[in-house]
Design an enzyme around this catalytic site. Structure first.
Site, PDB file in Angstrom:
ATOM      1  CB  CYS A   4     120.262  17.541 -32.969  1.00  0.00           C
ATOM      2  SG  CYS A   4     121.010  16.497 -34.211  1.00  0.00           S
TER       3      CYS A   4
HETATM    4  N1  GLN Z   1     119.499  11.713 -37.689  1.00  0.00           N
HETATM    5  C1  GLN Z   1     120.238  12.909 -37.449  1.00  0.00           C
HETATM    6  C2  GLN Z   1     121.569  12.896 -38.182  1.00  0.00           C
HETATM    7  O1  GLN Z   1     122.318  11.964 -38.063  1.00  0.00           O
HETATM    8  C3  GLN Z   1     120.521  13.000 -35.974  1.00  0.00           C
HETATM    9  C4  GLN Z   1     120.825  14.353 -35.575  1.00  0.00           C
HETATM   10  C5  GLN Z   1     119.534  15.079 -35.466  1.00  0.00           C
HETATM   11  O2  GLN Z   1     118.700  14.814 -34.575  1.00  0.00           O
HETATM   12  N2  GLN Z   1     119.312  15.951 -36.393  1.00  0.00           N
HETATM   13  O3  GLN Z   1     121.860  13.805 -38.905  1.00  0.00           O
END
Ligand code: GLN
Length: 231
Positions: A4
């Site tokens: 994100c």
């Molecule tokens: N691993 C996070 C998720 O799926 C990916 C999004 C982020 O970088 N927070 O919630």
């Protein structure tokens, strides 16, 4: 896709639109065309805006792309705050796509966002977790350990999952805290406050990149940087 982008503001009250929607490369543009993102192409799996209204943390989160939300675009110019934590989400494989999986997460005092990916097997389950995605579980762990242990918690999780990317951004109305652990982060000192963001929202030469594995603390107009120790 699993990264994100997030943005925090601490300073004079400004409109949420001026931070997120209006800048030429703000979170709105980053939702479909990020410039520095190393993982994932777009951030279309939801978004969240949190801000302090006095001491009260308020949130508006969604599982839909930010660029499609005409209602938010209409209201955001009227939302003003001196402390904002916002994010656009690119869900990791297997993670739920629902508003409660979008940052910012909260314990009632802090608003907290995670950019990155961590193996859920290394995260304890917590009744505080708002969803079952890695970011919600990690937020719950950070709240359970106490935000003042943020650096130690991140280093500990990284020791359990050496592939984890653990960029955190949190605000409580008077402070912002952020970590770099595997992804980009930049800071802009403005006359009216400080912006901490995954990537610069414009081409102002005053943006400064934060080195990897650091803890950033913004306290009033002061920005402190401290290296985080890996183990
Ligand atoms: N691993 C996070 C998720 O799926 C990916 C999004 C982020 O970088 N927070 O919630």
């Amino acid at each position: 896709m699993d990264m994100c982008r997030h943005l925090g503001w601490l300073g004079d009250p400004v409109s949420v639109a001026s931070l997120i929607l209006e800048p030429p490369s703000g979170l709105l543009v980053q939702s479909y065309s990020p410039r520095r993102q190393k993982h994932g192409l777009m951030n279309a799996d939801g978004w969240g805006v949190g801000f302090f209204d006095g001491a009260v943390a308020r949130r508006w989160r969604s599982a839909a792309p930010l660029w499609g939300d005409a209602s938010f675009a209409s209201v955001a110019p009227a939302l003003r705050s001196g402390c904002v934590v916002a994010a656009v989400r690119s869900a990791s494989v297997g993670m739920p796509i629902e508003a409660s999986a979008s940052a910012p997460f909260t314990d009632g005092t802090w608003l907290l966002s995670h950019n990155g990916l961590v193996d859920r097997a290394v995260l304890p389950s917590s009744p505080r977790a708002e969803s079952t995605n890695d970011s919600a579980l990690l937020a719950a762990l950070i709240f359970d350990r106490g935000i003042d242990e943020l650096g130690a918690t991140i280093a500990g999780v990284a020791a359990e999952d050496p592939n984890a990317r653990l960029n955190i951004l949190a605000g409580n109305g008077t402070r912002l805290l952020a970590t770099t652990w595997g992804d980009t982060l930049s800071v802009l000192r403005r006359d009216d406050g400080v912006v901490v963001a995954s990537e610069p929202y414009d081409d102002d030469p005053a943006w400064q990149e934060v080195p990897d594995r650091h803890l950033v603390e913004v306290d009033g107009a002061h920005v402190h940087l401290r290296p985080l120790k890996g183990s």
